[in-house]
Design an enzyme around this catalytic site. Structure first.
Site, PDB file in Angstrom:
ATOM      1  N   SER A  30       0.828  -1.186   0.000  1.00  0.00           N
ATOM      2  CA  SER A  30       0.000   0.000   0.000  1.00  0.00           C
ATOM      3  C   SER A  30       0.876   1.256   0.000  1.00  0.00           C
ATOM      4  CB  SER A  30      -0.904  -0.024   1.242  1.00  0.00           C
ATOM      5  OG  SER A  30      -1.672   1.133   1.249  1.00  0.00           O
ATOM      6  N   GLY A  31       0.623   2.120  -0.938  1.00  0.00           N
ATOM      7  CA  GLY A  31       1.369   3.380  -1.009  1.00  0.00           C
ATOM      8  C   GLY A  31       2.606   3.286  -1.884  1.00  0.00           C
ATOM      9  N   GLY A  71      -2.135  -3.833  -2.197  1.00  0.00           N
ATOM     10  CA  GLY A  71      -0.849  -4.468  -1.904  1.00  0.00           C
ATOM     11  C   GLY A  71      -0.893  -5.189  -0.578  1.00  0.00           C
ATOM     12  N   ASN A  74      -1.110   5.276   3.162  1.00  0.00           N
ATOM     13  CA  ASN A  74      -1.265   5.985   1.894  1.00  0.00           C
ATOM     14  C   ASN A  74      -2.439   6.944   2.010  1.00  0.00           C
ATOM     15  OD1 ASN A  74      -1.575   6.802  -0.711  1.00  0.00           O
ATOM     16  ND2 ASN A  74      -1.867   4.743  -1.586  1.00  0.00           N
ATOM     17  N   SER A  88      -5.315   5.653  -0.533  1.00  0.00           N
ATOM     18  CA  SER A  88      -5.204   4.194  -0.659  1.00  0.00           C
ATOM     19  C   SER A  88      -6.447   3.605  -1.329  1.00  0.00           C
ATOM     20  CB  SER A  88      -5.046   3.602   0.735  1.00  0.00           C
ATOM     21  OG  SER A  88      -4.861   2.229   0.629  1.00  0.00           O
ATOM     22  N   SER A  89      -6.186   2.755  -2.312  1.00  0.00           N
ATOM     23  CA  SER A  89      -7.326   2.098  -2.972  1.00  0.00           C
ATOM     24  C   SER A  89      -7.858   1.039  -2.028  1.00  0.00           C
ATOM     25  CB  SER A  89      -6.872   1.431  -4.262  1.00  0.00           C
ATOM     26  OG  SER A  89      -6.004   2.267  -4.970  1.00  0.00           O
ATOM     27  N   GLU A 104      -0.619  -6.121   3.065  1.00  0.00           N
ATOM     28  CA  GLU A 104      -0.887  -5.184   4.144  1.00  0.00           C
ATOM     29  C   GLU A 104      -0.649  -5.817   5.512  1.00  0.00           C
ATOM     30  OE1 GLU A 104      -4.101  -1.905   2.994  1.00  0.00           O
ATOM     31  OE2 GLU A 104      -4.869  -3.354   4.439  1.00  0.00           O
ATOM     32  N   THR A 156      -1.531   2.578  -8.085  1.00  0.00           N
ATOM     33  CA  THR A 156      -2.598   3.317  -8.756  1.00  0.00           C
ATOM     34  C   THR A 156      -2.019   4.396  -9.652  1.00  0.00           C
ATOM     35  OG1 THR A 156      -4.005   2.858  -6.879  1.00  0.00           O
ATOM     36  CG2 THR A 156      -4.732   4.592  -8.359  1.00  0.00           C
TER      37      THR A 156
HETATM   38  N1  LIG Z   1       5.286   8.064 -10.007  1.00  0.00           N
HETATM   39  C1  LIG Z   1       4.931   8.838  -8.989  1.00  0.00           C
HETATM   40  N2  LIG Z   1       5.257  10.131  -9.013  1.00  0.00           N
HETATM   41  C2  LIG Z   1       4.914  10.948  -8.013  1.00  0.00           C
HETATM   42  N3  LIG Z   1       4.250  10.546  -6.918  1.00  0.00           N
HETATM   43  C3  LIG Z   1       3.892   9.250  -6.834  1.00  0.00           C
HETATM   44  C4  LIG Z   1       4.204   8.334  -7.872  1.00  0.00           C
HETATM   45  N4  LIG Z   1       3.727   7.135  -7.534  1.00  0.00           N
HETATM   46  C5  LIG Z   1       3.130   7.296  -6.312  1.00  0.00           C
HETATM   47  N5  LIG Z   1       3.227   8.563  -5.897  1.00  0.00           N
HETATM   48  C6  LIG Z   1       2.718   9.134  -4.634  1.00  0.00           C
HETATM   49  O1  LIG Z   1       2.448   8.089  -3.778  1.00  0.00           O
HETATM   50  C7  LIG Z   1       1.091   8.098  -3.383  1.00  0.00           C
HETATM   51  C8  LIG Z   1       0.574   6.684  -3.262  1.00  0.00           C
HETATM   52  O2  LIG Z   1       0.543   6.081  -4.508  1.00  0.00           O
HETATM   53  P1  LIG Z   1      -0.629   5.096  -4.934  1.00  0.00           P
HETATM   54  O3  LIG Z   1      -1.914   5.609  -4.494  1.00  0.00           O
HETATM   55  O4  LIG Z   1      -0.446   4.826  -6.342  1.00  0.00           O
HETATM   56  O5  LIG Z   1      -0.267   3.840  -4.100  1.00  0.00           O
HETATM   57  P2  LIG Z   1      -0.895   2.409  -4.215  1.00  0.00           P
HETATM   58  O6  LIG Z   1       0.221   1.493  -4.458  1.00  0.00           O
HETATM   59  O7  LIG Z   1      -1.989   2.429  -5.182  1.00  0.00           O
HETATM   60  O8  LIG Z   1      -1.422   2.169  -2.778  1.00  0.00           O
HETATM   61  P3  LIG Z   1      -2.725   1.392  -2.300  1.00  0.00           P
HETATM   62  O9  LIG Z   1      -2.425  -0.040  -2.350  1.00  0.00           O
HETATM   63  O10 LIG Z   1      -2.891   1.875  -0.951  1.00  0.00           O
HETATM   64  O11 LIG Z   1      -3.806   1.819  -3.198  1.00  0.00           O
HETATM   65  C9  LIG Z   1       0.371   8.888  -4.442  1.00  0.00           C
HETATM   66  O12 LIG Z   1      -0.751   9.515  -3.923  1.00  0.00           O
HETATM   67  C10 LIG Z   1       1.432   9.882  -4.845  1.00  0.00           C
HETATM   68  O13 LIG Z   1       1.440  10.952  -3.968  1.00  0.00           O
HETATM   69 MG   LIG Z   2      -3.938   2.286  -5.071  1.00  0.00          MG
END
Ligand SMILES: Nc1ncnc2c1ncn2[C@@H]1O[C@H](COP(=O)(O)OP(=O)(O)OP(=O)(O)O)[C@@H](O)[C@H]1O
Ligand SMILES: [Mg+2]
Length: 1059
Positions: A140-141, A422, A190, A193-194, A424, A145
């Site tokens: 997560s994070g 992811g 996050n 977080s999705s 957790e 996404t």
């Molecule tokens: N390529 C990137 N460039 C800039 N910031 C990023 C990038 N990837 C992720 N982030 C930052 O990290 C945060 C978390 O990313 P994201 O929401 O994609 O995580 P996730 O893997 O989908 O987590 P979850 O499993 O909780 O959904 C985003 O809100 C953003 O601020």
């Molecule tokens: Mg996500």
């Protein structure tokens, strides 16, 4: 299925990079390409872990990640797998220019990037016509996404499109903020977080244009609606509505702006998040909803539901004396019923009572306080969860623009994007974490299945002996969870369904009984002393591939049951909110069959997902989170090491490097390196394996450096390949020269041929045209000649078709000729001879012309000249063809007088009185007898003439009396004026000589009006001498003029011979 190693080489002083074209999982061809497009910065560390010298060292692996991360190089490959480290800051690497940079470029030609992977997947889909999927994993994070959004954006921007499809692209992109608003929440890990799993298919037609999309959603974390851990929030949409919704809207929904007023929003004690602007996001969502096809009414209904969940949370109960429950927040409930579109009292009743069916009879029993609270929460979760599912369906309808194609078209291909929660590990892990981590186990299993195992299988297929690399196969954990009858999910289901007193603890006990001996399962009771301390009595611990997680069994049964009281369902079925009536179906109430338990439902949907993924060609994005503090530039080694471990990255790398660093199909290898061996250059005609063998022998490969498989060559050390690549590099100028020469030759030849062909075309065209013109001219000429000849033959006939041309021509020629040769003066009597057909016309024309000339001439004539002419005409009438000297006189003008006034004696003039002298001339008078010449002046007046001897008028000759005038026919000037003989006053005829005889005679005859009296006598003239005597003048021709008395008393005049 096979997969290929990808190798490259970074040389600081050398500009190339050995790389392999994407060839994950079989069939794809690997290519080595130059790394010229890479900048020095891109080359920090290695951009492909396969190139790590010390590939067994986790420390080296992490160090490489760290070095690149420090330079903001967040992407690195392990062969074809993309490792991405969350930068936690905006990087300038996602612009449109960057997209263009990666478009159509081979995987390794430029620095690693999510766009490179996206582009490669897209091209693989198009060229191989095989469905693809991109699996994005990480905790997560870690940025899953974000990565999936970047991929979608890349396709929306770079894929060919048209107006219609641009709408779809827009919808695909706009569906994200909507889904995130309803399905994402701030967690400790996050801020966005999705809280649901998402698999999205993007469908492309045969041209590569996106034509449709479809989303599958997995297990929304519904418990968040009613409860959030400290520091976490409920789903974003609640806060967005309260912060962004305008006052009117909030009044309509009976909401207050402060989220603290809502019990469902205060549990985490975190109403605001600094990184999130709820107000702005609200605007984005409201803008996006119409784009994806929501009507205003639907938006309103949706907001009613969101508001109703908040109101539901604020619905409070009081306890009656008999253990029954009642609602203490009456007004709130009325509003709630309004928003839900249901009957208020029915809702109240359903929230505080349950309906039981015993022995076919329906019974209603009151709920106690806890039951009422849990019924309320269950309703909130159900309403929100089902609305979310409806939302996804609705989005799917809008994306499925070409539904019929989506299901039936053979020409369309699909790229699937999996962005699922992811792994957790929380302080307190419950049913949701259990499901999430189970899902990650399944995905890891798929990863093993598709990469590690297939890698090793390739060696087997190719018949290459190699030492198997050990990796942890997590099948054992998957089985522990999902096995039928014996797995944790089955036990949980069983416990839920079992009659009698069941609770979460009994479930734990059952687990201990059934799977207690499993090596990956531990409980407090089963653990040894050391572990026992970290596993409480209500927990069981699973040793996941990614680490150990303790799950608290509290709530497992309820959550798995996911039960909603029947009477609540009945109330909801009657809702006049279309969304809710769609979500709560009447059949559900009628149907007595128990629905599947939540965990089983989830398990089944995962099975389906695995099937979907297995049917596609996968690509991987492995996301890593550099720190827990969401801070840019911080690289927490422990955290990263943990993720590297559980993502199996080291194993992945080891397998890639363990056997052979590089492999390539014979044809590709031979094709690339054949210039290095004279026998294989430029073409090898034998078997491929022999060609490769000849080539490597020539290159001096040692036996231990390589192996020949059935269709591929395997090279053990990267060094061997680099040396070969160096040799190729050195050879390149030579090859380039050869290619250049042949290409130039070919080009020039082709150019020459082109020009030649063009010349021939022009030439033949021109010649053809010339020949056609000539033939036409000849035809016309022949026709002309033919008509001419025919006309000539018929020329004497009447005007008819046979001779018309000829005659016309003759006429035309005559007239044309005539026009140019018309006589210029009246004296010119020439005239072209006319053709027979124009004789008459010619004559007319001649006359006309003459008349015209005469008219013109006459108009020009002066009175003087007229007089002259008249005299000349008379002279002509008299003398023409009569007298020899006449022709000479024609050209000489007649003068008004041959004597000047002074030459005439005044006395004579006075004597003449009123008779004016009109003409005077000197003459010689010959005596009638002796012919003695005497000079005299002959003066003419209007009525008479006189002969004057100086002062004396010697003879007067009245014109009336003049009998005649005789002139000789020769060239002499003799003339005789015949007088009447009876006139005694006269002395007989006057014999005169004048060198202007013609002028004198003409004037005299004219004045006397006796032109007809002029006689021209050839030979001799007889004249009268006084008194009847006759004299004769004889004329003869001689050499010179002479007048003398002749032999017979005649006057002999010898005239000069003129011709
Ligand atoms: N390529 C990137 N460039 C800039 N910031 C990023 C990038 N990837 C992720 N982030 C930052 O990290 C945060 C978390 O990313 P994201 O929401 O994609 O995580 P996730 O893997 O989908 O987590 P979850 O499993 O909780 O959904 C985003 O809100 C953003 O601020
Ligand atoms: Mg996500």
């Amino acid at each position: 299925m096979s997969s290929l190693f990808n190798l490259g080489k970074v040389q600081w002083n050398c500009s190339y990079f050995v790389c392999l074209q994407r060839a994950v999982f079989g069939l794809m061809i690997v290519r080595l390409v130059m790394e010229s497009a890479l900048t020095a910065r891109d080359r920090v560390g290695v951009q492909d872990f396969v190139l790590l010298e010390n590939y067994n060292s986790e420390a080296a692996f992490i160090e490489n990640l760290r070095r690149r991360f420090r330079e903001n190089l967040i992407y690195t490959y392990i062969g074809s797998v993309l490792v991405s480290v969350n930068p936690y800051k905006e990087l300038e690497i996602y612009s449109k220019q960057q997209m263009e940079r990666y478009r159509g470029v081979s995987f390794y030609e430029i620095s690693p990037h999510i766009y490179a992977l996206s582009d490669n997947t897209y091209r693989a889909m198009r060229t191989e016509r095989k469905d693809q999927c991109i699996l994005i994993s990480g905790e997560s994070g870690a940025g899953k996404t974000e990565a999936s959004k970047k991929i979608l954006l890349y396709y929306a921007v770079t894929c060919p499109t048209n107006d219609h499809m641009a709408i779809l692209g827009d919808r695909l992109l706009q569906s994200n903020p909507v889904l995130e608003a309803f399905g994402n929440a701030k967690t400790l890990r996050n801020d966005n977080s999705s809280r649901f799993g998402k698999y999205m298919d993007v469908q492309f037609d045969f041209r590569g244009t996106p034509v449709g999309g479809h989303i599958l959603n997995y297990l929304l974390e519904k418990s968040r609606v009613v409860h959030q851990n400290h520091g976490e929030r409920n789903f974003h949409i609640f806060y967005q509505l309260l912060d962004g919704g305008d006052d009117d809207l909030l009044i309509t929904l009976d909401l207050e702006r402060n989220p603290q007023n809502y019990r469902y929003l205060v549990k985490g004690n975190c109403p605001r998040v600094s990184s999130i602007s709820d107000k702005n996001n609200w605007k984005v969502v409201m803008k996006a909803l119409p784009v994806i096809g929501f009507t205003e009414e639907e938006v309103q209904k949706l907001l009613n539901i969101i508001a109703s969940v908040l109101h539901l949370g604020n619905t409070q109960f009081g306890e009656g004396e008999e253990g029954d429950t009642y609602i203490t927040t009456e007004t709130q409930t009325s509003n709630l019923a309004k928003l839900l579109g249901v009957d208020g009292s029915a809702l109240r009743e359903a929230l505080t009572h349950k309906k039981l069916t015993a022995k076919g009879e329906e019974m209603i029993s009151p709920l106690n306080y806890e039951q009422a609270v849990s019924a309320r929460d269950a309703l909130a979760k159900a309403v929100y969860g089902r609305t979310f599912t409806w939302l996804v369906e609705k989005i799917n309808q809008s994306l499925a623009l070409k539904e019929e194609i989506y299901h039936s078209s053979k020409d369309s291909s699909v790229i699937g994007l999996l962005d699922i929660y992811g792994f957790e590990v929380l302080q307190q892990n419950s049913f949701e974490q259990f499901c999430i981590n189970y899902c990650n186990e399944k995905l890891q299993q798929l990863f093993i299945e598709l990469t590690l195992r297939s890698e090793q299988e390739e060696y087997e297929t190719e018949g290459i002996a190699w030492e198997t690399v050990q990796y942890f196969d997590n099948k054992i954990i998957c089985d522990l969870i999902e096995e039928k009858h014996k797995g944790i999910i089955s036990i949980l289901d069983e416990e839920c369904l079992r009659p009698g007193e069941t609770c979460d603890v009994s479930f734990l006990e059952k687990l201990e009984d059934t799977v207690g001996s499993h090596p990956h399962f531990i409980t407090h009771k089963l653990a040894n002393g050391k572990t026992r301390r970290v596993v409480s009595r209500e927990e069981f611990r699973l040793l996941h591939y990614a680490g150990e997680v303790n799950y608290n069994v509290n709530g497992f049964l309820d959550k798995n049951n996911d039960l909603l009281n029947r009477n609540l369902k009945e109330v909801m079925c009657q809702s006049d909110n279309q969304i809710l009536s769609h979500c709560f179906r009447r059949e559900e109430v009628i149907d007595q069959k128990r629905p599947e338990m939540a965990a089983t439902q989830f398990k089944n949907s995962l099975m389906k997902l695995m099937e979907i993924l297995m049917s596609k060609e996968p690509s991987y994005v492995r996301c890593i989170k550099p720190n827990d503090a969401k801070q840019p530039g911080r690289f927490d080694e422990v955290l990263v090491r943990h993720q590297v471990k559980y993502l199996g990255l080291m194993e992945n790398l080891r397998v890639r490097r363990a056997g052979f660093a590089y492999r390539r199909r014979f044809e590709a290898f031979l094709q690339r390196y054949k210039p290095l061996c004279p026998e294989t250059w430029p073409n090898w005609h034998g078997r491929l394996v022999d060609g490769v063998s000849t080539l490597v022998n020539h290159l001096g490969y040692k036996a231990e450096e390589y192996k020949l498989g059935r269709s591929k060559i395997f090279i053990r050390f990267p060094k061997t390949l680099f040396t070969t690549e160096d040799a190729l590099e050195a050879k390149k100028p030579e090859i380039a020269l050869t290619l250049q020469t042949s290409w130039r030759g070919y080009r020039e030849r082709a150019k020459y041929q082109r020009i030649r062909r063009a010349v021939i075309v022009i030439q033949s065209g021109w010649r053809g045209m010339k020949a056609r013109r000539r033939a036409k001219r000849r035809r016309q000429a022949a026709e002309l000649i033919r008509r001419f000849i025919k006309g000539f033959i018929y020329r004497h006939e009447e005007y008819c078709p046979e001779n018309e041309y000829f005659l016309d021509h003759v006429r035309y020629s005559f007239l044309k000729n005539l026009r140019q040769n018309l006589p210029k003066s009246v004296l010119d009597k020439s005239w072209p001879t006319p053709p027979p057909s124009l004789v008459e016309a010619s004559e007319h024309l001649r006359r006309l012309h003459m008349r015209n000339m005469v008219i013109k001439y006459c108009r020009r004539v002066q009175p003087e000249w007229k007089k002259q002419m008249m005299q000349k005409v008379v002279a002509s009438e008299i003398f023409k063809d009569q007298k020899d000297s006449y022709p000479l006189s024609v050209g000489r003008l007649f003068l008004d007088s041959r004597l000047e006034r002074e030459q005439i004696n005044l006395k004579v003039i006075q004597t003449l009185g009123s008779d004016k002298v009109q003409y005077g001339v000197s003459v010689i008078k010959y005596d009638r007898r002796g012919f003695k010449p005497r000079p005299r002046q002959l003066l003419l007046t209007n009525t008479f003439a006189v002969l004057v001897d100086r002062t004396k008028i010697k003879q007067r000759i009245d014109y009336a009396a003049l009998r005649g005038i005789s002139v000789g026919s020769l060239s002499d000037g003799m003339f005789v004026l015949h007088m009447p003989t009876e006139d005694n006053k006269q002395k007989g005829d006057a014999v005169l000589h004048c060198s202007h005889v013609i002028e004198v005679v003409t004037k005299l005859a004219m004045m006397a009006n006796k032109t007809s009296y002029v006689n021209i006598n050839p030979g001799s003239i007889r004249f009268t001498v006084a008194r009847g005597k006759e004299g004769i003048i004889d004329f003869i021709r001689g050499s010179e003029l002479k007048v003398a008395k002749g032999k017979r008393g005649h006057l002999l005049v010898v005239s000069q011979r003129l011709f």
